[in-house]
Structures are given as structure tokens and as C-alpha cells.
Enzyme design. Structure first.
Site: not given
Length: 311
Positions: A1-3, A33, A182
């Protein structure tokens, strides 16, 4: 759930825009995130015979002593023109350098205990553990200008949380190339094993690190930047969206499943990419559409060729 975020100024390769402030604004909107770490890779317009190096100092020793040691190591190979220590980084300007790819690999071997986080005529990577907000208080990111850049805020799902595992990733031994990601490259260990057999050294256990290595290898075989990204859609397994930037290009790649969101917006002045639309709306002004690319798509933009293409 990275941005992940990216921005390219369409004014041309010789002009600067407040890239640091723009990337920071977008990252702050995606803070939820990825609270573990954050970073940016910014490309400046200056094309000189000199090279900018950003080196992670050894935190187990006195930083001043580490900086002295690094300067001594580097100066044995190339004249050091400027030097500054900022937090845990040593920033060096060295030169002149005719062929960065001939200097960087042996220099990294010399440095041994230290990590060369970024190297290039244009590229500077700054990353740290913690919220994107700390990027400005610690490093003055909002004051940095350039032609284009990418950024990342991370939620760690596998590898540990430290500066080395943070993103963006530069490509060790290669100048002016950076990526943010991501998702998951599920055949990472297989790809890593193949590259290690070729002599490539990996610095982390983060699957994202293999993306830049892959792109650099594909381009060394004669493929263009865009062709290397297209190839990755066949060679990477998993669900992913990633951004890549070179000295004069910004690009995205989106996997064949489309599980990881990505929004693209364009105006006459800029191109912007982000994981969520809120990052675009909260930072950029004017009337624009934010569109999500379909599955199996690659988009590229060049400083000298602003029209986007997708497959």
C-alpha cells in the site's frame, strides 16, 4: 500500500520548476499509504562534466570521521570539487567525469562500507525513515528545483525499515536512473539470482530494487528506455505499478492485472502521476482530468518530446 508520485515540467530541458515542493505536496497527501519512510529523486537541468554523488555515511561511527574517510576514498579516483554533510548523507560534486559508468562501479567497490545512494550529472536522491514531512525539515526538499522527479512513501510489508530499504532506488553503477514502486515483484528472487550471477551487487532485500537493475540491463542490450519498460510487463510477475525516470524522461508501467492504482494528469505545462487522485488535486492548480491507465500499459514523456504514448 505504498504511494508513488511523479512530475515533469514541460517548459523544456533547460528550465527549472519547484519540483521538490510539488513532489512533497503530493507525498504528504499520500502519507496514510506509507508512514514508514519517504523519499524523492529530483533531476536538475544542469548538464556539466561533473558528477553529483550522495553517499550514506556509516551511522555506527562518528559522522564527521565517516565523511573524512569517504572524501579520502573518492579523491583517490576523482577530484572532489565540493563537499557538504547533511544529516546522514555526504554530498559531493566531483569531476570532470567523461564516462560515469566507468567511474561508478569501481568507486562503489572502494567505498565498501558506505552506500552510494545516487550518482549522476542531474540526479539527486534524498530518502529517510519516517513521514514525508520530515523530508523538508531535515533536507529542505521544498527548495529543490529541477526538470522532473519521482517520489515514494512506504508501508513496509516484507523487508526492514531503514534508509537503504527506502525508495526511490537509484541503480548502482548507473548514472541518472531512478525508480519507485507500489506492489510486489513476486519473481524477485529468481531475477535477483540471475543478476547476481552477472556480478550485480544488491544492497537490500527489497523486491523494488530489482526494477532499476532490470531496466539498466535491458538498455545495455540496446533497448530504449521505453522498450525496457515494455519488456518488464512480460518479465515481472506480480501486481505492480512503478515509475521510472532517466535524465530526460519520465515513465510509468502498470501490470497485466491492474490491481495497483495509478492516475495520470496532463496540462500544457506539466505531466503528473500519482497513486491517488487526491495527491494531484491537493497540489496542482487549474482544470485538468485525472485518468487511470488500463492494464498492461506503459506511458513515457520526454523533456524534448512532451507527447505521451501508451500501449
Amino acid at each position: 500500500m505504498c504511494g508513488i508520485v511523479g512530475y515533469l515540467n514541460r517548459s523544456g530541458s533547460g528550465s527549472s520548476a519547484p519540483i521538490g515542493s510539488i513532489l512533497l505536496g503530493m507525498l504528504k497527501s499520500l502519507d496514510c499509504r506509507g508512514p514508514d519512510s519517504a523519499g524523492v529523486a529530483i533531476f536538475g537541468p544542469t548538464r556539466t562534466p561533473n558528477l553529483k554523488l550522495r553517499i550514506k555515511l556509516n551511522g555506527d561511527t562518528n559522522l564527521a570521521d565517516s565523511a573524512d574517510r569517504v572524501r579520502a576514498i573518492v579523491s583517490e579516483r576523482i577530484p572532489v570539487l565540493e563537499s557538504a554533510t547533511v544529516q546522514e548523507y555526504l554530498q559531493l560534486l566531483v569531476g570532470p567525469v567523461q564516462d560515469p559508468e566507468s567511474l561508478l562501479p569501481p568507486l562503489e567497490k572502494d567505498l565498501d562500507d558506505f552506500e552510494l545512494v545516487s550518482g549522476g550529472r542531474q540526479l539527486e536522491i534524498v530518502k529517510q525513515v519516517g513521514s514525508p514531512t520530515h523530508l523538508d525539515s531535515g533536507y529542505g526538499i521544498s527548495q529543490l528545483t529541477g526538470t522532473h522527479g519521482i517520489g515514494h512513501t512506504r508501508l513496509s510489508t516484507e523487508s526492514r525499515v531503514d534508509l537503504s530499504h527506502s525508495q526511490p532506488f537509484g541503480v548502482h553503477g548507473v548514472a541518472d536512473l531512478a525508480t519507485v514502486h507500489n506492489g510486489h515483484i513476486t519473481n524477485y528472487h529468481k531475477l535477483r539470482g540471475l543478476y547476481e550471477q552477472m556480478g550485480v551487487r544488491f544492497f537490500t532485500e527489497n523486491d523494488s530494487e530489482v526494477i532499476g537493475v532490470y531496466l539498466a540491463h535491458q538498455m545495455s542490450l540496446g533497448r530504449t528506455f521505453r522498450e525496457a519498460l515494455e519488456s518488464s510487463l512480460d518479465d515481472f510477475d506480480g501486481s505492480f505499478s512503478y515509475l521510472a525516470a532517466s535524465g530526460n524522461e519520465l515513465a510509468y508501467a502498470k501490470d497485466r492485472f491492474g490491481f495497483k492504482p495509478l492516475l495520470v494528469a496532463e496540462s500544457e505545462e506539466w505531466v503528473a502521476i500519482a497513486t491517488e487522485e487526491i495527491a494531484l488535486r491537493s497540489t496542482l492548480t487549474g482544470d485538468f482530468d485525472a485518468l487511470e491507465p488500463g492494464v498492461s500499459q506503459v506511458g513515457t514523456w520526454s523533456l524534448s518530446e512532451p507527447a505521451a504514448e501508451a500501449v
